[in-house]
Write a protein that holds these residues in place. Structure first.
Motif, PDB file in Angstrom:
ATOM      1  N   ILE A  50      18.809 -64.578 -20.125  1.00  0.00           N
ATOM      2  CA  ILE A  50      20.216 -64.744 -19.740  1.00  0.00           C
ATOM      3  C   ILE A  50      20.291 -64.931 -18.227  1.00  0.00           C
ATOM      4  O   ILE A  50      19.392 -64.498 -17.493  1.00  0.00           O
ATOM      5  CB  ILE A  50      21.079 -63.543 -20.197  1.00  0.00           C
ATOM      6  CG1 ILE A  50      20.468 -62.210 -19.754  1.00  0.00           C
ATOM      7  CG2 ILE A  50      21.309 -63.568 -21.684  1.00  0.00           C
ATOM      8  CD1 ILE A  50      21.365 -61.015 -20.014  1.00  0.00           C
ATOM      9  N   GLU A  87      15.757 -60.332 -22.549  1.00  0.00           N
ATOM     10  CA  GLU A  87      16.065 -59.297 -23.535  1.00  0.00           C
ATOM     11  C   GLU A  87      15.483 -59.714 -24.888  1.00  0.00           C
ATOM     12  O   GLU A  87      15.452 -60.907 -25.214  1.00  0.00           O
ATOM     13  CB  GLU A  87      17.580 -59.080 -23.640  1.00  0.00           C
ATOM     14  CG  GLU A  87      18.370 -60.343 -23.947  1.00  0.00           C
ATOM     15  CD  GLU A  87      19.866 -60.183 -23.706  1.00  0.00           C
ATOM     16  OE1 GLU A  87      20.254 -59.254 -22.976  1.00  0.00           O
ATOM     17  OE2 GLU A  87      20.633 -60.988 -24.255  1.00  0.00           O
ATOM     18  N   GLY A 104      21.672 -60.877 -30.792  1.00  0.00           N
ATOM     19  CA  GLY A 104      22.076 -60.036 -29.660  1.00  0.00           C
ATOM     20  C   GLY A 104      20.918 -59.196 -29.150  1.00  0.00           C
ATOM     21  O   GLY A 104      20.021 -58.820 -29.913  1.00  0.00           O
ATOM     22  N   GLY A 105      20.944 -58.913 -27.874  1.00  0.00           N
ATOM     23  CA  GLY A 105      19.880 -58.126 -27.239  1.00  0.00           C
ATOM     24  C   GLY A 105      19.804 -56.735 -27.854  1.00  0.00           C
ATOM     25  O   GLY A 105      20.815 -56.073 -28.024  1.00  0.00           O
ATOM     26  N   LYS A 149      23.411 -52.718 -24.649  1.00  0.00           N
ATOM     27  CA  LYS A 149      23.881 -53.866 -23.860  1.00  0.00           C
ATOM     28  C   LYS A 149      25.333 -53.671 -23.437  1.00  0.00           C
ATOM     29  O   LYS A 149      25.717 -54.005 -22.321  1.00  0.00           O
ATOM     30  CB  LYS A 149      23.760 -55.153 -24.688  1.00  0.00           C
ATOM     31  CG  LYS A 149      22.378 -55.742 -24.763  1.00  0.00           C
ATOM     32  CD  LYS A 149      21.943 -56.437 -23.467  1.00  0.00           C
ATOM     33  CE  LYS A 149      22.949 -57.447 -22.981  1.00  0.00           C
ATOM     34  NZ  LYS A 149      22.468 -58.218 -21.821  1.00  0.00           N
ATOM     35  N   LYS A 196      24.960 -67.855 -30.592  1.00  0.00           N
ATOM     36  CA  LYS A 196      24.449 -66.534 -30.248  1.00  0.00           C
ATOM     37  C   LYS A 196      25.561 -65.504 -30.265  1.00  0.00           C
ATOM     38  O   LYS A 196      26.708 -65.806 -29.928  1.00  0.00           O
ATOM     39  CB  LYS A 196      23.768 -66.555 -28.873  1.00  0.00           C
ATOM     40  CG  LYS A 196      24.646 -66.987 -27.724  1.00  0.00           C
ATOM     41  CD  LYS A 196      24.015 -66.685 -26.362  1.00  0.00           C
ATOM     42  CE  LYS A 196      24.152 -65.229 -25.954  1.00  0.00           C
ATOM     43  NZ  LYS A 196      23.821 -64.983 -24.534  1.00  0.00           N
ATOM     44  N   ALA A 197      25.178 -64.318 -30.663  1.00  0.00           N
ATOM     45  CA  ALA A 197      26.065 -63.170 -30.510  1.00  0.00           C
ATOM     46  C   ALA A 197      25.527 -62.374 -29.330  1.00  0.00           C
ATOM     47  O   ALA A 197      24.316 -62.325 -29.093  1.00  0.00           O
ATOM     48  CB  ALA A 197      26.051 -62.328 -31.780  1.00  0.00           C
ATOM     49  N   GLY A 198      26.419 -61.771 -28.566  1.00  0.00           N
ATOM     50  CA  GLY A 198      25.996 -60.931 -27.450  1.00  0.00           C
ATOM     51  C   GLY A 198      26.772 -59.640 -27.455  1.00  0.00           C
ATOM     52  O   GLY A 198      27.804 -59.515 -28.127  1.00  0.00           O
ATOM     53  N   THR A 213      28.536 -66.788 -22.478  1.00  0.00           N
ATOM     54  CA  THR A 213      27.829 -65.516 -22.685  1.00  0.00           C
ATOM     55  C   THR A 213      26.482 -65.451 -21.957  1.00  0.00           C
ATOM     56  O   THR A 213      25.512 -64.931 -22.496  1.00  0.00           O
ATOM     57  CB  THR A 213      27.654 -65.214 -24.197  1.00  0.00           C
ATOM     58  OG1 THR A 213      26.734 -66.143 -24.760  1.00  0.00           O
ATOM     59  CG2 THR A 213      28.963 -65.309 -24.966  1.00  0.00           C
ATOM     60  N   SER A 214      26.465 -65.989 -20.741  1.00  0.00           N
ATOM     61  CA  SER A 214      25.273 -65.944 -19.868  1.00  0.00           C
ATOM     62  C   SER A 214      24.065 -66.689 -20.444  1.00  0.00           C
ATOM     63  O   SER A 214      22.938 -66.522 -19.963  1.00  0.00           O
ATOM     64  CB  SER A 214      24.836 -64.501 -19.549  1.00  0.00           C
ATOM     65  OG  SER A 214      25.883 -63.717 -19.059  1.00  0.00           O
ATOM     66  N   PHE A 269      25.852 -60.292 -11.914  1.00  0.00           N
ATOM     67  CA  PHE A 269      26.141 -60.090 -13.348  1.00  0.00           C
ATOM     68  C   PHE A 269      27.418 -59.264 -13.514  1.00  0.00           C
ATOM     69  O   PHE A 269      27.533 -58.496 -14.445  1.00  0.00           O
ATOM     70  CB  PHE A 269      24.974 -59.391 -14.059  1.00  0.00           C
ATOM     71  CG  PHE A 269      23.932 -60.319 -14.636  1.00  0.00           C
ATOM     72  CD1 PHE A 269      23.921 -60.638 -15.994  1.00  0.00           C
ATOM     73  CD2 PHE A 269      22.923 -60.860 -13.839  1.00  0.00           C
ATOM     74  CE1 PHE A 269      22.946 -61.464 -16.538  1.00  0.00           C
ATOM     75  CE2 PHE A 269      21.948 -61.689 -14.365  1.00  0.00           C
ATOM     76  CZ  PHE A 269      21.961 -61.994 -15.718  1.00  0.00           C
ATOM     77  N   MET A 319      26.427 -53.664 -19.475  1.00  0.00           N
ATOM     78  CA  MET A 319      27.295 -54.679 -18.894  1.00  0.00           C
ATOM     79  C   MET A 319      28.742 -54.204 -18.724  1.00  0.00           C
ATOM     80  O   MET A 319      29.572 -54.930 -18.180  1.00  0.00           O
ATOM     81  CB  MET A 319      27.282 -55.957 -19.755  1.00  0.00           C
ATOM     82  CG  MET A 319      25.907 -56.532 -20.055  1.00  0.00           C
ATOM     83  SD  MET A 319      24.737 -56.464 -18.663  1.00  0.00           S
ATOM     84  CE  MET A 319      25.509 -57.570 -17.495  1.00  0.00           C
TER      85      MET A 319
HETATM   86  C1  OOG Z   1      25.927 -61.173 -21.453  1.00  0.00           C
HETATM   87  C2  OOG Z   1      25.088 -61.746 -22.553  1.00  0.00           C
HETATM   88  C3  OOG Z   1      24.891 -60.772 -23.653  1.00  0.00           C
HETATM   89  C4  OOG Z   1      23.331 -60.079 -25.494  1.00  0.00           C
HETATM   90  O1  OOG Z   1      22.388 -60.352 -26.224  1.00  0.00           O
HETATM   91  O2  OOG Z   1      23.876 -58.972 -25.505  1.00  0.00           O
HETATM   92  C5  OOG Z   1      23.800 -61.143 -24.589  1.00  0.00           C
HETATM   93  C6  OOG Z   1      25.073 -60.596 -20.357  1.00  0.00           C
HETATM   94  O3  OOG Z   1      24.466 -59.553 -20.576  1.00  0.00           O
HETATM   95  O4  OOG Z   1      25.060 -61.198 -19.275  1.00  0.00           O
HETATM   96  O5  OOG Z   1      23.263 -62.212 -24.623  1.00  0.00           O
END
Ligand code: OOG
Ligand code: MG
Length: 261
Positions: A141, A106, A232-233, A69, A61-63, A160-161, A148, A73
Motif C-alpha cells: 500500500i 501487509e 484485507g491486511g 488495521k 480489494k477490501a481494506g 484505499t491506498s 498515511f 489507521m
Molecule cells: C488503507 C488500506 C487498507 C487493508 O488491507 O486493510 C488495506 C491503508 O492502510 O492505507 O489495504
C-alpha cells in the motif's frame, strides 16, 4: 453533500498526479466536507483515468477488515477499492520503491473468483461457491496522503491506498480448509513482525469478500469470473526500504516472498 462532477474529476486528477510525481498531499477532507459517496465517486473517476490510459481492471480489494488495521489507521469500518493490471507484481518481480511514495507491506488472503457473483444479500457461503482458489498474498500500500494520515472518506477516494500486490502461485480450494484457521506469519528480513489467523478478518475472510460484493451491488456491479480479490491486511502494515525482504508464510497455502528494490 454531493460533489459536482467537475470537482470529482478535479480530485481524481490531483490524486493521479500524486501517484505520477510521488508527491504526498494532504487529506481532501481538510479542504471540504467529503462524504463516503463522494469519495467513491472520486475513486471511480481515478480508475476511469487508468482505464483510459489503457489499464485493465482485474479485481477488487477490501481494506480495514481486521481490527489490527483499523486500529493502526484510526478508521473503524471496511473500505473497498479496485485492482488494475499494472498493480500486479509477477513472482520474482521486486517492489519498485523508486515508483512509490512511502510504501508499506501487509499480508493478505487472496480469492480467485471462478464464477460471477453479485447481489446485496450475498453471503460468505456464496463466496466459497464462486471461488476457484484461495491463495496467500502480500499487498504493497502507498497512501498518497502525507504520513498515511486520512479520514475514512479520504482513503476511499485514494482507492484505499492500493499500489501493488503479489499472489502466491499455489492455493487451495476454498472448502478444503477452514479459511478462518489459516495461520500467517509475516517477516521482514528474516525476523517475524507479526502473526495472525484468517479469523482476524471480520471473523471470516469469506465474509469480507461477501461484504465487498454487497458494497458493489449498490453501484449495480459485482465480481466477475477471473477477478482477483484481496480480503484485507491480516495485521499491521510495515514500512519497507530498498533491499528489504518481505515474506508472508501461511499454513495451507504457499508462502509469498518479495524483495524491495
Ligand atoms: C488503507 C488500506 C487498507 C487493508 O488491507 O486493510 C488495506 C491503508 O492502510 O492505507 O489495504
Ligand atoms: Mg490491504
Amino acid at each position: 453533500m454531493t460533489l459536482p462532477k467537475n470537482e470529482v474529476e478535479h480530485w481524481a486528477e490531483v490524486l493521479a498526479e500524486a501517484v505520477r510525481h510521488r508527491t504526498e498531499m494532504s487529506g481532501i477532507s481538510k479542504s471540504l466536507d467529503l462524504s463516503p459517496e463522494d469519495a467513491y465517486a472520486i475513486q471511480s473517476a481515478g480508475i476511469e483515468l487508468r482505464t483510459i490510459a489503457g489499464e485493465r481492471i482485474v479485481g477488487a480489494k477490501a481494506g480495514l477488515t481486521s481490527r489490527a488495521k483499523q486500529l493502526q489507521m484510526g478508521v473503524d469500518a471496511p473500505i473497498y477499492g479496485v485492482l488494475t493490471e499494472g498493480m500486479l507484481l509477477a513472482p520474482g518481480d521486486p517492489i519498485p520503491i523508486d515508483q512509490l511514495i512511502h510504501p508499506r507491506c501487509e499480508p493478505e488472503l487472496v480469492f480467485l473468483i471462478g464464477h460471477d457473483l453479485a447481489g446485496n444479500n450475498v453471503t460468505a457461503d456464496d463466496v466459497l461457491d464462486c471461488t476457484d482458489s484461495v491463495r496467500g498474498g502480500i499487498e504493497v500500500i502507498d497512501s498518497r496522503y502525507a504520513r498515511f494520515e486520512f479520514t475514512f472518506a479520504d482513503v476511499i477516494a485514494d482507492n484505499t491506498s492500493a499500489a501493488k500486490y503479489l499472489v502466491g502461485s499455489e492455493g487451495v480450494s476454498p472448502r478444503s480448509v477452514d479459511l478462518r484457521e489459516i495461520r500467517c506469519s509475516f517477516s521482514l528480513n528474516g525476523e517475524v513482525v507479526g502473526t495472525a489467523t484468517g479469523d482476524a478478518l471480520l471473523g471470516d475472510p469469506a465474509e469480507c469478500v461477501a461484504a465487498l460484493v454487497r458494497h458493489l451491488a449498490f453501484g449495480g456491479s459485482g465480481l466477475c469470473a477471473g477477478d482477483t480479490v484481496l480480503a484485507g491486511g491480516l495485521m499491521d502494515a510495515i514500512a519497507i526500504q530498498p533491499g528489504d525482504v518481505i515474506r508472508a508464510s501461511y499454513s495451507a497455502v504457499e508462502d509469498v516472498e518479495v524483495t524491495a528494490q
